[in-house]
Design a protein around this motif. Structure first.
Motif, mmCIF file in Angstrom:
data_model
loop_
_atom_site.group_PDB
_atom_site.id
_atom_site.type_symbol
_atom_site.label_atom_id
_atom_site.label_comp_id
_atom_site.label_asym_id
_atom_site.label_seq_id
_atom_site.Cartn_x
_atom_site.Cartn_y
_atom_site.Cartn_z
ATOM 1 N N PRO A 42 2.635 -50.059 -1.259
ATOM 2 C CA PRO A 42 2.428 -51.123 -0.266
ATOM 3 C C PRO A 42 1.051 -51.062 0.387
ATOM 4 C CG PRO A 42 4.611 -50.185 -0.025
ATOM 5 C CD PRO A 42 3.866 -49.290 -0.968
ATOM 6 N N GLY A 43 0.610 -49.854 0.750
ATOM 7 C CA GLY A 43 -0.709 -49.702 1.357
ATOM 8 C C GLY A 43 -1.822 -50.075 0.396
ATOM 9 N N LEU A 44 -1.644 -49.737 -0.873
ATOM 10 C CA LEU A 44 -2.645 -50.099 -1.871
ATOM 11 C C LEU A 44 -2.746 -51.614 -2.007
ATOM 12 C CD1 LEU A 44 -4.649 -49.220 -4.036
ATOM 13 C CD2 LEU A 44 -2.727 -49.026 -5.642
ATOM 14 N N LEU A 45 -1.601 -52.284 -2.012
ATOM 15 C CA LEU A 45 -1.602 -53.746 -2.083
ATOM 16 C C LEU A 45 -2.341 -54.336 -0.884
ATOM 17 C CD1 LEU A 45 -0.630 -56.374 -3.418
ATOM 18 C CD2 LEU A 45 1.500 -56.155 -2.119
ATOM 19 N N LEU A 46 -2.102 -53.781 0.291
ATOM 20 C CA LEU A 46 -2.762 -54.288 1.498
ATOM 21 C C LEU A 46 -4.271 -54.069 1.462
ATOM 22 C CD1 LEU A 46 -0.258 -53.157 4.289
ATOM 23 C CD2 LEU A 46 -0.744 -55.508 3.578
ATOM 24 N N THR A 47 -4.710 -52.906 1.034
ATOM 25 C CA THR A 47 -6.151 -52.633 1.050
ATOM 26 C C THR A 47 -6.888 -53.423 -0.027
ATOM 27 O OG1 THR A 47 -5.805 -50.637 -0.299
ATOM 28 C CG2 THR A 47 -5.929 -50.356 2.081
ATOM 29 N N VAL A 48 -6.263 -53.608 -1.179
ATOM 30 C CA VAL A 48 -6.876 -54.441 -2.217
ATOM 31 C C VAL A 48 -7.045 -55.870 -1.705
ATOM 32 C CG1 VAL A 48 -6.454 -55.514 -4.469
ATOM 33 C CG2 VAL A 48 -6.155 -53.055 -4.203
ATOM 34 N N GLU A 49 -6.013 -56.377 -1.040
ATOM 35 C CA GLU A 49 -6.103 -57.738 -0.503
ATOM 36 C C GLU A 49 -7.081 -57.801 0.661
ATOM 37 O OE1 GLU A 49 -6.028 -61.531 -0.271
ATOM 38 O OE2 GLU A 49 -4.928 -60.484 -1.846
ATOM 39 N N ARG A 50 -7.099 -56.786 1.488
ATOM 40 C CA ARG A 50 -8.059 -56.744 2.600
ATOM 41 C C ARG A 50 -9.489 -56.905 2.093
ATOM 42 N NH1 ARG A 50 -9.057 -50.901 4.398
ATOM 43 N NH2 ARG A 50 -10.177 -51.086 2.415
ATOM 44 N N VAL B 232 -9.101 -62.360 15.765
ATOM 45 C CA VAL B 232 -7.886 -62.367 14.946
ATOM 46 C C VAL B 232 -8.155 -61.696 13.604
ATOM 47 C CG1 VAL B 232 -6.210 -63.821 13.744
ATOM 48 C CG2 VAL B 232 -6.922 -64.416 16.068
ATOM 49 N N VAL B 233 -9.285 -62.025 13.000
ATOM 50 C CA VAL B 233 -9.645 -61.426 11.713
ATOM 51 C C VAL B 233 -9.882 -59.926 11.869
ATOM 52 C CG1 VAL B 233 -11.331 -61.415 9.831
ATOM 53 C CG2 VAL B 233 -10.543 -63.588 10.805
ATOM 54 N N ASP B 234 -10.507 -59.532 12.965
ATOM 55 C CA ASP B 234 -10.722 -58.103 13.223
ATOM 56 C C ASP B 234 -9.395 -57.351 13.286
ATOM 57 O OD1 ASP B 234 -13.465 -58.392 13.317
ATOM 58 O OD2 ASP B 234 -13.586 -58.396 15.509
ATOM 59 N N GLU B 235 -8.434 -57.918 14.007
ATOM 60 C CA GLU B 235 -7.134 -57.255 14.123
ATOM 61 C C GLU B 235 -6.434 -57.213 12.768
ATOM 62 O OE1 GLU B 235 -3.534 -57.363 17.252
ATOM 63 O OE2 GLU B 235 -3.678 -59.175 16.017
ATOM 64 N N LEU B 236 -6.553 -58.295 12.005
ATOM 65 C CA LEU B 236 -5.950 -58.331 10.682
ATOM 66 C C LEU B 236 -6.545 -57.242 9.788
ATOM 67 C CD1 LEU B 236 -4.082 -59.685 8.615
ATOM 68 C CD2 LEU B 236 -5.963 -61.258 8.082
ATOM 69 N N GLU B 237 -7.862 -57.096 9.845
ATOM 70 C CA GLU B 237 -8.514 -56.058 9.043
ATOM 71 C C GLU B 237 -7.999 -54.677 9.440
ATOM 72 O OE1 GLU B 237 -12.981 -54.746 7.602
ATOM 73 O OE2 GLU B 237 -12.753 -55.765 9.527
ATOM 74 N N THR C 121 -5.662 -52.071 7.108
ATOM 75 C CA THR C 121 -6.205 -50.737 6.854
ATOM 76 C C THR C 121 -5.250 -49.639 7.282
ATOM 77 O OG1 THR C 121 -8.469 -51.577 7.162
ATOM 78 C CG2 THR C 121 -8.147 -49.194 7.338
ATOM 79 N N GLU C 122 -4.611 -49.821 8.433
ATOM 80 C CA GLU C 122 -3.848 -48.731 9.045
ATOM 81 C C GLU C 122 -2.344 -48.782 8.782
ATOM 82 O OE1 GLU C 122 -4.795 -48.410 13.179
ATOM 83 O OE2 GLU C 122 -6.965 -48.457 12.850
ATOM 84 N N ALA C 123 -1.816 -49.908 8.320
ATOM 85 C CA ALA C 123 -0.365 -50.024 8.165
ATOM 86 C C ALA C 123 0.172 -49.258 6.959
ATOM 87 C CB ALA C 123 0.039 -51.493 8.074
ATOM 88 N N GLY C 124 -0.648 -49.106 5.926
ATOM 89 C CA GLY C 124 -0.181 -48.492 4.691
ATOM 90 C C GLY C 124 0.471 -47.138 4.866
ATOM 91 N N PRO C 125 -0.184 -46.181 5.549
ATOM 92 C CA PRO C 125 0.435 -44.864 5.729
ATOM 93 C C PRO C 125 1.753 -44.919 6.504
ATOM 94 C CG PRO C 125 -1.929 -44.742 6.121
ATOM 95 C CD PRO C 125 -1.594 -46.197 6.007
ATOM 96 N N VAL C 126 1.844 -45.818 7.470
ATOM 97 C CA VAL C 126 3.086 -45.947 8.241
ATOM 98 C C VAL C 126 4.197 -46.477 7.342
ATOM 99 C CG1 VAL C 126 4.177 -46.989 10.253
ATOM 100 C CG2 VAL C 126 1.748 -46.385 10.332
ATOM 101 N N ILE C 127 3.889 -47.489 6.534
ATOM 102 C CA ILE C 127 4.869 -48.034 5.604
ATOM 103 C C ILE C 127 5.294 -46.969 4.603
ATOM 104 C CG2 ILE C 127 5.226 -49.738 3.776
ATOM 105 C CD1 ILE C 127 3.321 -51.605 5.305
ATOM 106 N N ALA C 128 4.346 -46.170 4.141
ATOM 107 C CA ALA C 128 4.656 -45.113 3.176
ATOM 108 C C ALA C 128 5.677 -44.138 3.737
ATOM 109 C CB ALA C 128 3.374 -44.385 2.783
#
Length: 222
Positions: free
Chosen positions: A13-21, A92-97, A101-108
């Motif tokens: 999940p984190g990899l998907l997020l960072t690739v899209e980021r 808004v874009v800053d918060e999204l970025e 970046t930071e959600a992946g480890p939590v999801i993991a």
């Protein structure tokens, strides 16, 4: 045939997020403010900015472990958007970025219960691309990760079984329940169209075949 692995990959999940980021954030920073006010077809009543505010808020809830009762309900989503009403588009874009970046480890670490959030964020990025008329809506570099995640989520949900022959992916993909109770439906078409079907997005004008299932059965976010 590409099949869901027996063991969850917590980093996916984190990899998907960072690739899209890495693809989405530069695109957003290059768009004029007027584009953030465009209405989205995928989310009636929401503008591009609303979608982005919802996405950033959801990810920050993950990052900060804020999951009060009713979170992610329509009412909760509307409140999250309203809380950011006075923010600039850049904020808004800053918060999204930051969230991507930071959600992946939590999801993991969550053991799988938050995996669908990453997939939903990726789909919403497709909604934004689609609104902008950009190529690659619901596709791009994240597709292999999204399909693997979609296969796992649909299996764990006991969703209807589907054998997907994708025009633009090397191997077929097997999704949904593996109990054998129901004969798998058959999908033939592009990966982006498959994602649209599973996320309740319009497939008007797309060339595909779906046998053994109704479109209404496909949506995992409904």
């Amino acid at each position: 045939m590409t099949d869901v692995q027996d063991v969850r990959d917590p980093e996916l999940p984190g990899l998907l997020l960072t690739v899209e980021r890495d693809a989405l954030i530069p695109l957003l920073r290059a768009r004029p403010d007027a584009d953030f006010a465009l209405p989205t077809a995928a989310c009636p009543g929401w503008t591009v900015r609303d979608v982005l505010a919802h996405c950033s808020a959801a990810l920050m809830r993950v990052v900060e472990s804020r999951f009060e009762e009713g979170v992610f309900s329509p009412e909760s989503n509307d409140r999250d958007i309203a809380e950011r009403a006075e923010w600039t588009n850049a904020l808004v874009v800053d918060e999204l970025e930051r969230g991507m970046t930071e959600a992946g480890p939590v999801i993991a670490r969550a053991g799988g219960v938050l995996d669908l959030i990453a997939l939903g964020e990726w789909v919403h990025a497709g909604d934004v691309r689609d609104t902008f008329g950009e190529p690659g809506a619901y596709s791009g570099a994240g597709v292999p990760y999204a399909l693997t995640l979609l296969a796992r989520v649909t299996r764990e949900k006991g969703h209807l079984p589907v054998h997907a022959d994708l025009d633009d992916v090397g191997e077929p993909v097997r999704l949904g329940a593996t109990s054998g109770v129901r004969t798998p439906a058959r999908f033939i078409g592009g990966a982006a169209t498959l994602v649209r079907l599973y996320s309740g997005r319009t497939v008007d004008g797309a060339s595909y075949e779906l046998v053994g299932a109704e479109i209404a059965e496909m949506n995992i976010f409904g």
